[in-house]
Motif scaffolding. Structure first.
Motif, PDB file in Angstrom:
ATOM      1  N   THR B 734       0.828  -1.220   0.000  1.00 40.39           N
ATOM      2  CA  THR B 734       0.000   0.000   0.000  1.00 40.39           C
ATOM      3  C   THR B 734       0.856   1.262   0.000  1.00 40.39           C
ATOM      4  N   LEU B 735       1.659   1.405   1.020  1.00 36.34           N
ATOM      5  CA  LEU B 735       2.422   2.644   1.156  1.00 36.34           C
ATOM      6  C   LEU B 735       3.386   2.839  -0.017  1.00 36.34           C
ATOM      7  N   LEU B 736       4.153   1.810  -0.311  1.00 34.80           N
ATOM      8  CA  LEU B 736       5.149   1.934  -1.378  1.00 34.80           C
ATOM      9  C   LEU B 736       4.502   2.214  -2.741  1.00 34.80           C
ATOM     10  N   PRO B 737       3.458   1.445  -3.125  1.00 32.58           N
ATOM     11  CA  PRO B 737       2.818   1.752  -4.421  1.00 32.58           C
ATOM     12  C   PRO B 737       2.282   3.178  -4.476  1.00 32.58           C
ATOM     13  N   VAL B 738       1.693   3.635  -3.361  1.00 37.19           N
ATOM     14  CA  VAL B 738       1.141   4.988  -3.344  1.00 37.19           C
ATOM     15  C   VAL B 738       2.257   6.007  -3.554  1.00 37.19           C
ATOM     16  N   ILE B 739       3.359   5.792  -2.882  1.00 31.87           N
ATOM     17  CA  ILE B 739       4.495   6.705  -3.055  1.00 31.87           C
ATOM     18  C   ILE B 739       4.957   6.670  -4.515  1.00 31.87           C
ATOM     19  N   LEU B 740       5.031   5.461  -5.068  1.00 34.95           N
ATOM     20  CA  LEU B 740       5.458   5.329  -6.466  1.00 34.95           C
ATOM     21  C   LEU B 740       4.465   6.026  -7.396  1.00 34.95           C
ATOM     22  N   ILE B 741       3.172   5.778  -7.138  1.00 35.89           N
ATOM     23  CA  ILE B 741       2.133   6.373  -7.990  1.00 35.89           C
ATOM     24  C   ILE B 741       2.222   7.898  -7.938  1.00 35.89           C
ATOM     25  N   LEU B 742       2.291   8.419  -6.702  1.00 35.53           N
ATOM     26  CA  LEU B 742       2.335   9.873  -6.557  1.00 35.53           C
ATOM     27  C   LEU B 742       3.604  10.441  -7.187  1.00 35.53           C
ATOM     28  N   TYR B 743       4.698   9.727  -6.979  1.00 34.03           N
ATOM     29  CA  TYR B 743       5.979  10.194  -7.518  1.00 34.03           C
ATOM     30  C   TYR B 743       5.933  10.246  -9.045  1.00 34.03           C
ATOM     31  N   TYR B 744       5.435   9.133  -9.655  1.00 33.10           N
ATOM     32  CA  TYR B 744       5.436   9.086 -11.123  1.00 33.10           C
ATOM     33  C   TYR B 744       4.379  10.020 -11.721  1.00 33.10           C
ATOM     34  N   ARG B 745       3.263  10.191 -11.009  1.00 31.76           N
ATOM     35  CA  ARG B 745       2.266  11.138 -11.500  1.00 31.76           C
ATOM     36  C   ARG B 745       2.872  12.532 -11.586  1.00 31.76           C
ATOM     37  N   ARG B 746       3.630  12.848 -10.519  1.00 25.80           N
ATOM     38  CA  ARG B 746       4.249  14.168 -10.510  1.00 25.80           C
ATOM     39  C   ARG B 746       5.256  14.284 -11.649  1.00 25.80           C
ATOM     40  N   GLN B 747       6.022  13.212 -11.803  1.00 19.72           N
ATOM     41  CA  GLN B 747       6.995  13.180 -12.896  1.00 19.72           C
ATOM     42  C   GLN B 747       6.285  13.428 -14.233  1.00 19.72           C
ATOM     43  N   GLU B 748       5.150  12.704 -14.406  1.00 15.07           N
ATOM     44  CA  GLU B 748       4.404  12.833 -15.655  1.00 15.07           C
ATOM     45  C   GLU B 748       3.915  14.261 -15.834  1.00 15.07           C
ATOM     46  N   LYS B 749       3.420  14.808 -14.723  1.00 16.09           N
ATOM     47  CA  LYS B 749       2.927  16.178 -14.756  1.00 16.09           C
ATOM     48  C   LYS B 749       4.028  17.118 -15.210  1.00 16.09           C
ATOM     49  N   ILE B 750       5.196  16.930 -14.609  1.00 19.13           N
ATOM     50  CA  ILE B 750       6.326  17.793 -14.953  1.00 19.13           C
ATOM     51  C   ILE B 750       6.659  17.664 -16.437  1.00 19.13           C
ATOM     52  N   ILE B 751       6.667  16.387 -16.868  1.00 17.22           N
ATOM     53  CA  ILE B 751       6.968  16.163 -18.290  1.00 17.22           C
ATOM     54  C   ILE B 751       5.905  16.816 -19.169  1.00 17.22           C
ATOM     55  N   ASN B 752       4.621  16.568 -18.791  1.00 19.32           N
ATOM     56  CA  ASN B 752       3.520  17.183 -19.548  1.00 19.32           C
ATOM     57  C   ASN B 752       3.642  18.692 -19.556  1.00 19.32           C
ATOM     58  N   HIS B 753       3.930  19.188 -18.348  1.00 17.74           N
ATOM     59  CA  HIS B 753       4.066  20.627 -18.180  1.00 17.74           C
ATOM     60  C   HIS B 753       5.151  21.145 -19.125  1.00 17.74           C
ATOM     61  N   LYS B 754       6.259  20.447 -19.135  1.00 22.32           N
ATOM     62  CA  LYS B 754       7.370  20.833 -20.001  1.00 22.32           C
ATOM     63  C   LYS B 754       6.941  20.795 -21.470  1.00 22.32           C
TER      64      LYS B 754
END
Lengths: 245, 762
Positions: B734-754
């Motif tokens: 639970t905790l680890l996947p959530v951290i991964l999900i949130l981390y990669y979502r942010r990464q994606e956002k940054i990439i999208n943003h870029k």
């Protein structure tokens, strides 16, 4: 015929009984003879060196002058080490004992209600030190005879004894004890003593006794020297007044 | 790795022969496996207090003191005195016994009008039988500190028979023999057996009982869980076989290296059964899912892939155990760490070499049909009820999950501050255990059974040293947990009194030497004074087991020593309070150092393996959260930190980190390939998640078996490790996947943003 048979059987019995009593007689005689060898001098003076050896081999030495008359009067006067010099023990008949303490300048009668207690840090109990004839304290049985010794088993007459039995090897020709083994109430050997005798004048003297406590692995050697017998010591020598001198 | 895999297949028969040979050889060694329940000998020589305690015990025979308690309504009765004598006499002629002290033979110094009597309190051949005699005995006993509270309880209902053992005696054998003999006397009163010899004997019995009972239970339980999970004979037999073999090898190795099984290392087999099976499960799983026309090739392919991850999983676990080697106070803990680590290495080696060799040798490949069925077997209880919903939850409400963990962490951190520590050995026994009952009685009626020694190094016959001893005794008695004390100084005072010079130490050394003459050769003297007269001790007992009181006493005595110890009379204090106090301090040190080492090593390894320090930290988060919860749980439930529970955190870290590693590796693998966050997570949860759930269940069940242990710390150890396994499993799912999900979502956002910015710029 019948009579003869009975006669034969009876004589066989008599002979057998004689054999048994001869055996019993022998054990008693041997022990008596041993007592004679050990306790026949009228009096004795001498020096003793007591060496205490612990299980690691460390030694402590004490020295004392001994005077003794008969087998129930004795004074042990310590001369060394300096911490014990002057301490003296007077033993009188009927377990009466006095201790003189020079530092206090006082004597006190002491009683050791348990004779199995050790005398002054040695492996000898008060009981062992007592010079009461063995034949008065023990019932002997001849177990076997070996090359030059009789092996006697001594059972204490008093239930208060700390021992269940003693196995004593008595020298065949000279009748002094060669070794004594002490068995506790659990019938386990707890101590053994090795005697060395030397003839001084007409008496045999226990020149050295080595007593080993097998449980504690502690050893005491009592070595006699300057032994003189039958000097006509008077009873006066064995009084509290004399003790304090 | 490919070469290694090929080699394994090529030399399969050699491997099998070696394993069979080693198992026979090491298994044969087990017949000489001994149990070491001597806690005192496990105390470290580099701690001065512990070393002194060991030496004093050896020199004065105090450590191995045993005691038998007779409990009745009134000790001063003819028959009770008779029982005391019976027991005393029995002990006196038993093998291995050095001294016996009881009412019927204790030293007594009496003064009377006509002189001194140094003898025994009672004439053992003329025991008191009239009421008058019994009354005067009672009066005498109750008037002297030497007896009251020491040999007879203050309420007069219990009496002690104390004995010391010979140095060379086999303590356990002697204790067993005595217990048997005394029980045979059939004394119609309540008897209790106490002191270290009996305690050791009890511990040894408990260790054996634990092993005999717990190992089979663990074995069958894990077998059952594996069967439920895999529904294949091979999937059950091979893991259990390797686990069992590693247990045999370790036990054999313990004997071979000259060690003994202790009250800690007796759980090594259970740990290995729970943990050791995991590596084989991974290997077999991999073999099962690797398809190839040529079965041999499939096996090599599977092996090539799985070897590194399995080594990693084992490595982290090994680090968890080896971390005890540093900073452990007790040798038994160090040995436990080393041998359990060794067992894990054995399990690892067996799973990599032996398992494929056997599968290859016996042609135990899975049939193609079975493979197909397995492939289709997508619907299951686990998948439908747990894993799928979990996957949805992770994607839809990651922040809820994060907050949930946040709250639990906060509560746990609060709990950490109320963690208790327990070092008292008596508390290690369950309530109702004879040893514990005896300890309670000793505590209640005789001021405890924990020895305290104060050692005086100096000229023992000098008035100064003896007077200092009296002063120390008086000081000690002012402390609440000290009831009575005993020393040669007391005896000298008493003798001086009967010489008519008052109850005090004479100022004149010569007088002391004179008095000494009568004490020389008394049974009690070797327990109080060294043979060379350069050392004397005060013996006492400590009546509290409260850590705080123990520590207070150590400080209390330290103050005294600092003030009074001189060149001529050097004073040292030791005894169970000092040792417990050190043990208590070391629990925290040991916990901190082993945990820090384990966390650091694991972070390092995981970071290197995943080639990303960031992922290393991610992997560590669930397990650190679990450990926080673990300590919080201990604080809230009152499970104390003790010599066994101090091991939990590092063990949990070593085992639990594996779950995170699996999740993170699997996720990264798929995410890299597909760049699809949702798909990557789904596959990870559905496949690795399943393995983790099965592993958590089997490991947790294995450890939970320890609840049936006879020793309280082991029970707690079992509960806590099981809890940590569930915690780290949940964390990884639970905790680890959530951290991964949130981390990669942010990464994606940054990439999208870029991308948006890029587009805008264009």
């Amino acid at each position: 015929m019948k009579k003869l048979k009975i006669h034969t059987i009876m004589s066989a019995f008599i002979i057998l009984a004689g054999l048994f009593s001869a055996n019993a007689q022998d054990a008693n005689t041997i022990l008596k003879k041993m007592d004679d060898v050990m306790y026949s001098p009228k009096d004795m003076t001498g020096k003793t060196k007591i060496v205490l050896i612990d299980k690691t081999g460390k030694e402590k030495t004490r020295e004392a002058n001994i005077i003794q008359k008969g087998n129930d009067k004795r004074i042990f006067r310590f001369t060394a080490p300096s911490s014990q010099a002057g301490i003296a023990v007077l033993s009188l008949p009927n377990d009466v004992m006095y201790l003189y303490m020079p530092a206090f300048g006082k004597e006190r009668r002491i009683s050791s209600s348990v004779k199995s207690q050790n005398f002054a840090g040695t492996d000898f109990s008060y009981d062992d030190m007592e010079s009461k004839p063995y034949s008065e304290k023990y019932t002997p049985k001849l177990v076997k005879t070996e090359d030059d010794v009789y092996v006697l088993e001594l059972k204490p007459m008093s239930p208060k004894s700390a021992y269940s039995k003693l196995i004593v090897k008595v020298h065949k020709t000279n009748y002094y004890p060669v070794t004594m083994e002490y068995y506790d109430k659990g019938n386990k050997k707890t101590k053994d003593a090795i005697y060395k005798f030397k003839k001084i004048g007409k008496y045999w003297n226990a020149e050295e006794i080595e007593m080993t406590n097998l449980k504690k692995k502690h050893k005491t050697k009592m070595i006699m020297s300057d032994v003189k017998y039958d000097q006509g010591l008077s009873d006066e020598e064995f009084t509290v007044r004399k003790l304090k001198q | 790795m490919n070469k290694l895999a090929k080699g394994i297949i090529k030399f399969k028969w050699l491997i099998i022969i070696i394993v069979v040979g080693l198992t026979t050889f090491l298994g044969y060694q087990i017949k000489d496996l001994k149990i070491d329940s001597d806690i005192v000998s496990s105390l470290p020589d580099d701690d001065p207090a512990a070393l002194l305690y060991k030496n004093i015990g050896k020199e004065f025979g105090g450590n191995d003191m045993g005691m038998i308690i007779i409990e009745t309504d009134d000790v001063f009765k003819k028959e009770v005195i008779e029982y005391v004598k019976q027991i005393t006499d029995t002990l006196r002629v038993s093998d291995g016994i050095s001294t016996v002290t009881s009412l019927t033979n204790v030293l007594d110094i009496k003064g009377s009008d006509w002189g001194i009597e140094i003898g025994t309190l009672l004439d053992e051949y003329d025991l008191p039988d009239t009421q008058g005699e019994l009354d005067s005995l009672k009066e005498r006993v109750m008037s002297k500190d030497m007896y009251k509270g020491t040999l007879v309880s203050e309420d007069g209902t219990s009496t002690l028979i104390l004995f010391t053992l010979l140095d060379e005696a086999d303590k356990q054998a002697v204790a067993r023999d005595i217990k048997e003999k005394i029980t045979k006397l059939d004394i119609p009163a309540k008897l209790y057996f106490g002191g270290l010899p009996f305690m050791m004997n009890d511990i040894a019995d408990l260790i054996v009982a634990d092993i005999i009972r717990l190992i089979p239970i663990t074995f069958f339980l894990i077998t059952f869980i594996l069967f439920l999970a895999f529904r294949s004979t091979r999937g059950v037999i091979m893991p259990m076989l390797t686990a069992a073999l590693s247990v045999i090898w370790v036990l054999g190795a313990i004997v071979l290296f000259g060690y003994e099984l202790s009250m800690i290392s007796n759980i090594t087999p259970i740990i290995l059964l729970a943990v050791g099976s995991a590596y084989t499960i991974h290997v077999i799983n991999r073999i099962n899912v690797t398809f190839d026309e040529d079965r041999k090739k499939a096996l090599i392919k599977a092996l090539t892939y799985i070897t590194v991850p399995v080594i990693l999983a084992a490595l982290t676990t090994i680090i968890g155990f080896v971390s005890f080697v540093f900073g452990a106070y007790l040798e038994i803990i160090r040995d436990f760490g080393v041998f359990t680590a060794l067992g894990v290495i054995f399990a690892l080696l067996l799973s990599i070499f032996f398992v494929p060799a056997v599968i290859s040798a016996l042609s135990m490949y899975k049939s193609a049909k079975r493979m197909e069925r397995n492939g289709k077997n997508k619907h299951s209880f686990l998948n439908d009820i747990i894993l799928s919903p979990l996957n949805n939850l992770l994607h839809n409400h990651p922040k809820y999950i994060l907050s949930f963990w946040g709250i639990i962490m906060l509560v746990s951190i609060g709990g950490i501050f109320s963690i208790q520590r327990e070092v008292n050995m008596a508390e290690y026994f369950k309530k109702g255990n004879p040893t514990r009952v005896t300890e309670d009685i000793m505590q209640e009626k005789f001021g405890g059974s924990q020895p305290v020694f104060v050692v005086f190094n100096g000229d023992v016959q000098s008035p100064d040293v003896l007077q200092m001893m009296i002063k120390t005794e008086n000081y000690m008695k002012e402390f609440s947990a000290i009831d009575g004390t005993q020393s040669v100084a007391d005896l000298v005072e008493e003798m001086n009194d009967v010489m008519g010079e008052g109850k005090k130490i004479p100022d004149d050394r010569a007088k002391i030497e004179n008095l000494w003459f009568l004490l020389d050769g008394q049974d009690i003297m070797p327990q109080l004074v060294s043979y060379e007269l350069d050392k004397a001790i005060i013996q006492s007992k400590f009546a509290s087991t409260d850590s705080k009181v123990l520590n207070d006493f150590v400080v209390y005595m330290d103050d005294f020593v600092t003030e009074n110890s001189t060149e001529e009379c050097r004073i040292e204090v030791t005894g169970m309070p000092s040792v417990y106090s050190q043990l208590d301090k070391s629990l925290i040190d040991s916990q901190m150092s082993s945990l820090v080492i384990a966390i650091f090593m694991v972070l390092l390894i995981v970071g290197v393996i995943l080639r990303s320090p960031m992922k290393g930290v991610f992997a560590a988060i669930p397990i650190i959260a679990t450990i926080t919860i673990l300590f919080g749980f201990m604080g809230v439930t009152g499970i104390p930190l003790d010599i066994a529970t101090v091991l939990v955190a590092s063990v949990a870290l070593g085992i639990g980190i594996d779950y995170s590693i699996h999740i993170i590796t699997h996720f990264s693998h798929v995410h890299k390939k597909t760049k699809d966050l949702g798909k990557a997570m789904e596959e990870t949860i559905m496949i690795s998640g399943k393995a983790i759930v099965v592993n958590v269940l089997s490991v947790a069940a294995g450890f939970l078996v320890l609840v049936f242990s006879e020793m309280v710390p082991l029970q707690n150890f079992g509960i806590l490790v099981a809890m940590s396994m569930i915690g780290s499993g949940l964390g990884a799912l639970t905790l680890l996947p959530v951290i991964l999900i949130l981390y990669y979502r942010r990464q994606e956002k940054i990439i999208n943003h870029k991308l948006i910015i890029k587009k805008a710029v264009l």
